[in-house]
Design a protein around this motif. Structure first.
Motif, PDB file in Angstrom:
ATOM      1  N   ARG A  77      52.824  82.876  72.735  1.00  0.00           N
ATOM      2  CA  ARG A  77      52.909  83.033  74.178  1.00  0.00           C
ATOM      3  C   ARG A  77      53.807  81.959  74.792  1.00  0.00           C
ATOM      4  N   GLN A  78      53.586  80.730  74.361  1.00  0.00           N
ATOM      5  CA  GLN A  78      54.336  79.604  74.905  1.00  0.00           C
ATOM      6  C   GLN A  78      55.841  79.752  74.675  1.00  0.00           C
ATOM      7  N   HIS A  79      56.236  80.167  73.468  1.00  0.00           N
ATOM      8  CA  HIS A  79      57.658  80.211  73.124  1.00  0.00           C
ATOM      9  C   HIS A  79      58.247  81.612  73.182  1.00  0.00           C
ATOM     10  N   GLY A  80      57.429  82.606  73.429  1.00  0.00           N
ATOM     11  CA  GLY A  80      57.905  83.983  73.406  1.00  0.00           C
ATOM     12  C   GLY A  80      58.444  84.356  72.034  1.00  0.00           C
ATOM     13  N   SER A  81      57.819  83.864  70.990  1.00  0.00           N
ATOM     14  CA  SER A  81      58.308  84.125  69.623  1.00  0.00           C
ATOM     15  C   SER A  81      58.232  85.599  69.282  1.00  0.00           C
ATOM     16  N   ARG A  82      59.250  86.101  68.577  1.00  0.00           N
ATOM     17  CA  ARG A  82      59.258  87.501  68.158  1.00  0.00           C
ATOM     18  C   ARG A  82      58.804  87.650  66.717  1.00  0.00           C
ATOM     19  N   TRP A  83      58.830  86.549  65.962  1.00  0.00           N
ATOM     20  CA  TRP A  83      58.491  86.595  64.540  1.00  0.00           C
ATOM     21  C   TRP A  83      57.548  85.468  64.187  1.00  0.00           C
ATOM     22  N   VAL A  84      56.657  85.761  63.262  1.00  0.00           N
ATOM     23  CA  VAL A  84      55.781  84.713  62.748  1.00  0.00           C
ATOM     24  C   VAL A  84      55.924  84.688  61.227  1.00  0.00           C
ATOM     25  N   LEU A  85      56.433  83.589  60.713  1.00  0.00           N
ATOM     26  CA  LEU A  85      56.586  83.456  59.262  1.00  0.00           C
ATOM     27  C   LEU A  85      55.375  82.722  58.703  1.00  0.00           C
ATOM     28  N   MET A  99      42.556  70.033  59.483  1.00  0.00           N
ATOM     29  CA  MET A  99      43.816  70.785  59.538  1.00  0.00           C
ATOM     30  C   MET A  99      44.695  70.252  60.668  1.00  0.00           C
ATOM     31  N   GLU A 100      45.918  69.843  60.341  1.00  0.00           N
ATOM     32  CA  GLU A 100      46.767  69.241  61.383  1.00  0.00           C
ATOM     33  C   GLU A 100      47.455  70.319  62.221  1.00  0.00           C
ATOM     34  N   THR A 101      47.923  69.879  63.387  1.00  0.00           N
ATOM     35  CA  THR A 101      48.578  70.831  64.280  1.00  0.00           C
ATOM     36  C   THR A 101      50.015  71.108  63.850  1.00  0.00           C
ATOM     37  N   THR A 102      50.541  70.303  62.921  1.00  0.00           N
ATOM     38  CA  THR A 102      51.922  70.508  62.465  1.00  0.00           C
ATOM     39  C   THR A 102      52.037  71.780  61.628  1.00  0.00           C
ATOM     40  N   ALA A 103      50.920  72.468  61.384  1.00  0.00           N
ATOM     41  CA  ALA A 103      50.960  73.701  60.600  1.00  0.00           C
ATOM     42  C   ALA A 103      51.793  74.785  61.285  1.00  0.00           C
ATOM     43  N   VAL A 104      51.949  74.684  62.627  1.00  0.00           N
ATOM     44  CA  VAL A 104      52.709  75.706  63.362  1.00  0.00           C
ATOM     45  C   VAL A 104      53.906  75.061  64.063  1.00  0.00           C
ATOM     46  N   GLN A 105      55.107  75.547  63.703  1.00  0.00           N
ATOM     47  CA  GLN A 105      56.313  74.993  64.317  1.00  0.00           C
ATOM     48  C   GLN A 105      57.230  76.101  64.808  1.00  0.00           C
ATOM     49  N   LYS A 106      57.959  75.813  65.887  1.00  0.00           N
ATOM     50  CA  LYS A 106      58.898  76.802  66.429  1.00  0.00           C
ATOM     51  C   LYS A 106      60.287  76.589  65.831  1.00  0.00           C
ATOM     52  N   LEU A 107      60.917  77.707  65.440  1.00  0.00           N
ATOM     53  CA  LEU A 107      62.283  77.657  64.923  1.00  0.00           C
ATOM     54  C   LEU A 107      63.018  78.865  65.481  1.00  0.00           C
ATOM     55  N   GLU A 108      63.953  78.652  66.387  1.00  0.00           N
ATOM     56  CA  GLU A 108      64.619  79.770  67.079  1.00  0.00           C
ATOM     57  C   GLU A 108      63.553  80.715  67.649  1.00  0.00           C
ATOM     58  N   ASN A 109      63.694  82.031  67.333  1.00  0.00           N
ATOM     59  CA  ASN A 109      62.714  82.978  67.889  1.00  0.00           C
ATOM     60  C   ASN A 109      61.567  83.230  66.912  1.00  0.00           C
ATOM     61  N   LEU A 110      61.408  82.295  65.991  1.00  0.00           N
ATOM     62  CA  LEU A 110      60.422  82.459  64.933  1.00  0.00           C
ATOM     63  C   LEU A 110      59.418  81.303  64.956  1.00  0.00           C
ATOM     64  N   LEU A 111      58.186  81.655  64.612  1.00  0.00           N
ATOM     65  CA  LEU A 111      57.145  80.639  64.528  1.00  0.00           C
ATOM     66  C   LEU A 111      56.835  80.428  63.051  1.00  0.00           C
ATOM     67  N   LEU A 112      57.020  79.205  62.586  1.00  0.00           N
ATOM     68  CA  LEU A 112      56.768  78.923  61.179  1.00  0.00           C
ATOM     69  C   LEU A 112      55.344  78.399  61.008  1.00  0.00           C
ATOM     70  N   VAL A 113      54.542  79.146  60.230  1.00  0.00           N
ATOM     71  CA  VAL A 113      53.155  78.734  60.007  1.00  0.00           C
ATOM     72  C   VAL A 113      52.979  78.335  58.550  1.00  0.00           C
ATOM     73  N   SER A 114      52.763  77.066  58.326  1.00  0.00           N
ATOM     74  CA  SER A 114      52.523  76.574  56.979  1.00  0.00           C
ATOM     75  C   SER A 114      51.038  76.733  56.694  1.00  0.00           C
ATOM     76  N   VAL A 115      50.683  77.774  55.985  1.00  0.00           N
ATOM     77  CA  VAL A 115      49.259  78.056  55.775  1.00  0.00           C
ATOM     78  C   VAL A 115      48.656  76.985  54.856  1.00  0.00           C
ATOM     79  N   PRO A 116      47.643  76.269  55.345  1.00  0.00           N
ATOM     80  CA  PRO A 116      47.075  75.198  54.532  1.00  0.00           C
ATOM     81  C   PRO A 116      46.236  75.724  53.370  1.00  0.00           C
TER      82      PRO A 116
END
Ligand SMILES: Nc1ncnc2c1ncn2[C@@H]1O[C@H](COP(=O)(O)OP(=O)(O)OP(=O)(O)O)[C@@H](O)[C@H]1O
Ligand SMILES: [Mg+2]
Lengths: 137, 147
Positions: B38-46, B1-18
């Protein structure tokens, strides 16, 4: 008749068995929705084998009869067995940390479901899904 | 599983579920999400499920545990990309997701994240501004505290 047996010893075996099952279902002409159900059934019983019996095997085969085509999944293990089958088939019953929806879900969503289990000896489950079937239970 | 599965976009964390996750993959992915929130202070996880073409109780547990975990971090889960057959099977299994908003695509997710942030946090900020600077009551309060 096509038949595949996969030994279930670790999680990657479950993924392999699911993929094989999906492929066979696809070859037999099952709809995408029914392929998802076949994968669901394989995944649930294989996860149970791993979790409760630690090892066992899953056999997937095509059933081609004069008037119908189907897919059969047979799971076998020589684990602890199920003490109360009726209870195990109830929604929400789990002796593990599961949701207890595995077996009842599979029973409900597949066409045929047979289970036999003896405490201390093991568990065998046979599940069938027919092509274009309209059975419901 | 690659680490690119989780990306930051504005206040949202985009998780591409493998596709085809093992228990171990799930644990790794969870850890990665926690870290990034924690790192980005994201308020949303997609959670984007476009790659997922299976549905079982294992998958259901994954969605639930992810939503619970994200909630404990003070963020919220949005889901998108569930395939029709997967949705049907989830429902037939009795796995409904009552408290998790679902969107059609990333644009909708971002729009939801922005609008909900605007009403909950942004609006709070502007109310506070109004109280302090604009209303007679606030001026009165301000004057009183000067006295
Ligand atoms: N192969 C097996 N050997 C022994 N016991 C089993 C086996 N399969 C199922 N069981 C028993 O039947 C119960 C119900 O199984 P089921 O798959 O419905 O739920 P679960 O595995 O507990 O949770 P879930 O599948 O929702 O994660 C299990 O908790 C377990 O006690
Ligand atoms: Mg189970």
């Amino acid at each position: 008749m096509k038949q595949i047996t996969i030994q279930i010893r670790r999680e990657s075996d479950i993924i392999l068995a699911s993929q094989r099952g999906r492929k066979l279902a696809d070859t037999l002409g099952f709809s995408n929705n029914d392929q998802v159900l076949v994968v669901l059934a394989i995944s649930e019983i294989a996860h149970n084998i791993l979790r409760y019996a630690t090892k066992g095997e899953v056999t997937i085969l095509s059933l081609v009869e004069a008037d119908k085509t189907g897919l059969e999944i047979m799971a076998w293990d020589s684990g602890p067995g199920i003490h109360n089958i009726g209870q195990a088939l109830q929604d929400g019953y789990s002796t593990g940390d599961g949701l207890g929806i595995g077996l009842p879900g599979v029973k409900r969503l597949m066409d045929e479901f047979e289970i036999s289990s003896a405490v201390g000896k093991g568990t065998t489950i046979v599940i069938r899904k027919w092509l274009h079937s309209s059975f419901q239970n | 599983m690659e680490t690119t599965a989780v990306q930051k976009l504005e206040n949202l964390l985009l998780v591409s579920v493998p596709q085809d996750m093992t228990d171990e993959d799930v644990i790794l992915l969870r850890r990665q999400v926690l870290q990034k929130i924690r790192q980005h202070g994201s308020r949303w996880v997609l959670l984007d499920f476009a790659l997922v073409d299976i549905c079982d109780s294992f998958f259901g547990r994954f969605i639930y545990s992810m939503a619970e975990m994200v909630k404990l971090m003070g963020a919220k889960v949005i889901i998108s990309g569930l395939q029709d057959a997967v949705v049907e099977t989830l429902i037939d299994l009795g796995l409904t997701l009552p408290h998790i908003p679902a969107v059609l695509d990333l644009d909708d997710a971002l729009a939801l994240a922005r609008s909900t942030d605007a009403t909950s946090f942004g609006a709070m900020a502007s109310i506070r501004e109004n109280v302090v600077w604009d209303t007679p009551e606030a001026k009165l309060l301000a004057n009183r505290s000067e006295v």
